[in-house]
Design a protein around this motif. Sequence first.
Motif, PDB file in Angstrom:
ATOM      1  N   PHE A  39       0.835  -1.031   0.070  1.00  0.00           N
ATOM      2  CA  PHE A  39       0.155   0.055  -0.057  1.00  0.00           C
ATOM      3  C   PHE A  39       1.075   1.055   0.156  1.00  0.00           C
ATOM      4  O   PHE A  39       1.728   1.543   0.849  1.00  0.00           O
ATOM      5  N   SER A  40       0.599   2.047  -0.932  1.00  0.00           N
ATOM      6  CA  SER A  40       1.290   3.401  -1.162  1.00  0.00           C
ATOM      7  C   SER A  40       0.421   4.561  -0.963  1.00  0.00           C
ATOM      8  O   SER A  40      -0.821   4.284  -1.448  1.00  0.00           O
ATOM      9  N   VAL A  41       0.939   5.710  -0.680  1.00  0.00           N
ATOM     10  CA  VAL A  41       0.156   6.879  -0.634  1.00  0.00           C
ATOM     11  C   VAL A  41       0.914   8.187  -1.041  1.00  0.00           C
ATOM     12  O   VAL A  41       2.036   8.176  -0.656  1.00  0.00           O
ATOM     13  N   TYR A  42       0.331   8.689  -2.060  1.00  0.00           N
ATOM     14  CA  TYR A  42       1.242   9.756  -2.862  1.00  0.00           C
ATOM     15  C   TYR A  42       0.431  10.915  -2.565  1.00  0.00           C
ATOM     16  O   TYR A  42      -0.779  11.160  -2.573  1.00  0.00           O
ATOM     17  N   TYR A  43       1.347  12.191  -2.542  1.00  0.00           N
ATOM     18  CA  TYR A  43       0.896  13.661  -2.777  1.00  0.00           C
ATOM     19  C   TYR A  43       1.400  14.054  -4.064  1.00  0.00           C
ATOM     20  O   TYR A  43       2.466  14.554  -4.013  1.00  0.00           O
ATOM     21  N   GLY A  44       0.360  14.223  -4.969  1.00  0.00           N
ATOM     22  CA  GLY A  44       1.125  14.228  -6.329  1.00  0.00           C
ATOM     23  C   GLY A  44       1.883  13.356  -6.750  1.00  0.00           C
ATOM     24  O   GLY A  44       1.766  12.041  -6.663  1.00  0.00           O
ATOM     25  N   PRO A  45       3.101  13.682  -7.155  1.00  0.00           N
ATOM     26  CA  PRO A  45       3.959  12.567  -7.535  1.00  0.00           C
ATOM     27  C   PRO A  45       5.028  11.969  -6.369  1.00  0.00           C
ATOM     28  O   PRO A  45       5.447  11.188  -6.562  1.00  0.00           O
ATOM     29  N   PHE A  46       4.678  12.698  -5.185  1.00  0.00           N
ATOM     30  CA  PHE A  46       5.793  12.138  -4.000  1.00  0.00           C
ATOM     31  C   PHE A  46       4.838  11.151  -3.407  1.00  0.00           C
ATOM     32  O   PHE A  46       4.001  11.241  -2.919  1.00  0.00           O
ATOM     33  N   GLU A  47       5.734  10.094  -3.164  1.00  0.00           N
ATOM     34  CA  GLU A  47       5.370   8.815  -2.547  1.00  0.00           C
ATOM     35  C   GLU A  47       5.704   9.028  -1.014  1.00  0.00           C
ATOM     36  O   GLU A  47       6.756   8.654  -0.821  1.00  0.00           O
ATOM     37  N   ALA A  48       4.754   9.289  -0.398  1.00  0.00           N
ATOM     38  CA  ALA A  48       4.830   9.407   1.107  1.00  0.00           C
ATOM     39  C   ALA A  48       4.821   8.265   1.893  1.00  0.00           C
ATOM     40  O   ALA A  48       5.663   8.144   2.938  1.00  0.00           O
ATOM     41  N   VAL A  49       4.203   7.288   1.501  1.00  0.00           N
ATOM     42  CA  VAL A  49       4.097   5.977   2.106  1.00  0.00           C
ATOM     43  C   VAL A  49       4.472   4.743   0.872  1.00  0.00           C
ATOM     44  O   VAL A  49       3.907   4.819  -0.166  1.00  0.00           O
ATOM     45  N   LYS A  50       5.277   3.997   1.158  1.00  0.00           N
ATOM     46  CA  LYS A  50       5.826   3.181   0.137  1.00  0.00           C
ATOM     47  C   LYS A  50       5.674   1.784   0.322  1.00  0.00           C
ATOM     48  O   LYS A  50       6.472   1.253   1.285  1.00  0.00           O
ATOM     49  N   LYS A  51       4.832   1.288  -0.574  1.00  0.00           N
ATOM     50  CA  LYS A  51       4.733  -0.159  -0.695  1.00  0.00           C
ATOM     51  C   LYS A  51       4.540  -0.836   0.872  1.00  0.00           C
ATOM     52  O   LYS A  51       5.187  -1.981   0.958  1.00  0.00           O
ATOM     53  N   VAL A  52       3.718  -0.628   1.857  1.00  0.00           N
ATOM     54  CA  VAL A  52       3.722  -1.032   3.044  1.00  0.00           C
ATOM     55  C   VAL A  52       2.853  -2.452   3.139  1.00  0.00           C
ATOM     56  O   VAL A  52       1.697  -2.157   2.633  1.00  0.00           O
ATOM     57  N   SER A  53       3.218  -3.342   3.625  1.00  0.00           N
ATOM     58  CA  SER A  53       2.700  -4.641   3.921  1.00  0.00           C
ATOM     59  C   SER A  53       2.646  -5.094   5.471  1.00  0.00           C
ATOM     60  O   SER A  53       3.813  -4.998   5.904  1.00  0.00           O
ATOM     61  N   CYS A  54       1.622  -4.961   5.961  1.00  0.00           N
ATOM     62  CA  CYS A  54       1.491  -5.475   7.272  1.00  0.00           C
ATOM     63  C   CYS A  54       0.243  -5.922   7.789  1.00  0.00           C
ATOM     64  O   CYS A  54      -1.013  -5.502   6.980  1.00  0.00           O
ATOM     65  N   ALA A  55      -0.379  -6.466   8.936  1.00  0.00           N
ATOM     66  CA  ALA A  55      -1.414  -6.763   9.509  1.00  0.00           C
ATOM     67  C   ALA A  55      -1.617  -6.094  10.819  1.00  0.00           C
ATOM     68  O   ALA A  55      -0.558  -6.126  11.611  1.00  0.00           O
TER      69      ALA A  55
END
Length: 280
Positions: A39-55
């Motif tokens: 799971f990733s979160v972007y602000y425009g082109p900036f990737e603030a959260v990068k491919k997080v995987s967890c439970a």
Amino acid sequence: MNNIPTSEFAVRRPPAVSVKTPRNPAQAGNGNQLMADSFSVYYGPFEAVKKVSCAFPVGEVTALIGPSGCGKSTFLRAINRMNDLIPSCHVKGLLYFGGKRIYGPKLDVTVLRRRIGMVFQKPNPFPKSIYDNVAYGPRLHASCSRRDLDERVETSLRKAALWDEVKDRLQANALGLSGGQQQRLCLARALAVNPEVLLMDEPTSALDPKATAAIEDLIDALRGAYTIIIVTHNMQQAARVSDLTAFLYEGSLIEVGATSQLFTNPKEKRTEDYITGRFG
């Protein structure tokens, strides 16, 4: 990697938790577990959260730690889609709750935010009475009689350890409460709609030590009844209140594990460097 002296952090108790991400989201956590899959979160082109995987284990307390700007609050707000209010924000990957995609096209965001409550960094009571603050959610989401509403307000205030302090002035303006009382009122407001998950974004950063201790005691009291995820810059606090700790750095999830293990014998060098104060 050398063990970190256990005296540096007072870990509350050794938890029995599983930190593996379930392979089948539909079977996660007996129907109400949260999990992220790349799971990733972007602000425009900036990737603030990068491919997080967890439970996040059901009924446990998970602390998100890491330096400022590492994506902790961004990830937390993405869980109940608070970031939807930011026009430039978009996500990639998958985030599940109860086996359903949080960012799925058919998901009702209003229902999601009832099931996943949130307490913010600074207390934000409505400019209404104490009673009306707690009753706001039930009035919005449920059809309650006056008697049922009274019971729900009292129950929520008791869970937030605030009832005895305000029971004789429920019609007073909530803005007249102290900072610590206002934060507990916001917690009672979140609990009043019977959520399954509580998100807490640095809930004690604006409070004095006494009020901070009261909030930490509440987190401990709510353990088991709710899945709690807390963002904190205070690593001692994370060690005191959480069962599981996740360390984020520059948007990436570096390490996640039982709090007792992560603070005394981290697997990653960057985790050790952070919790021992070498950076951050």
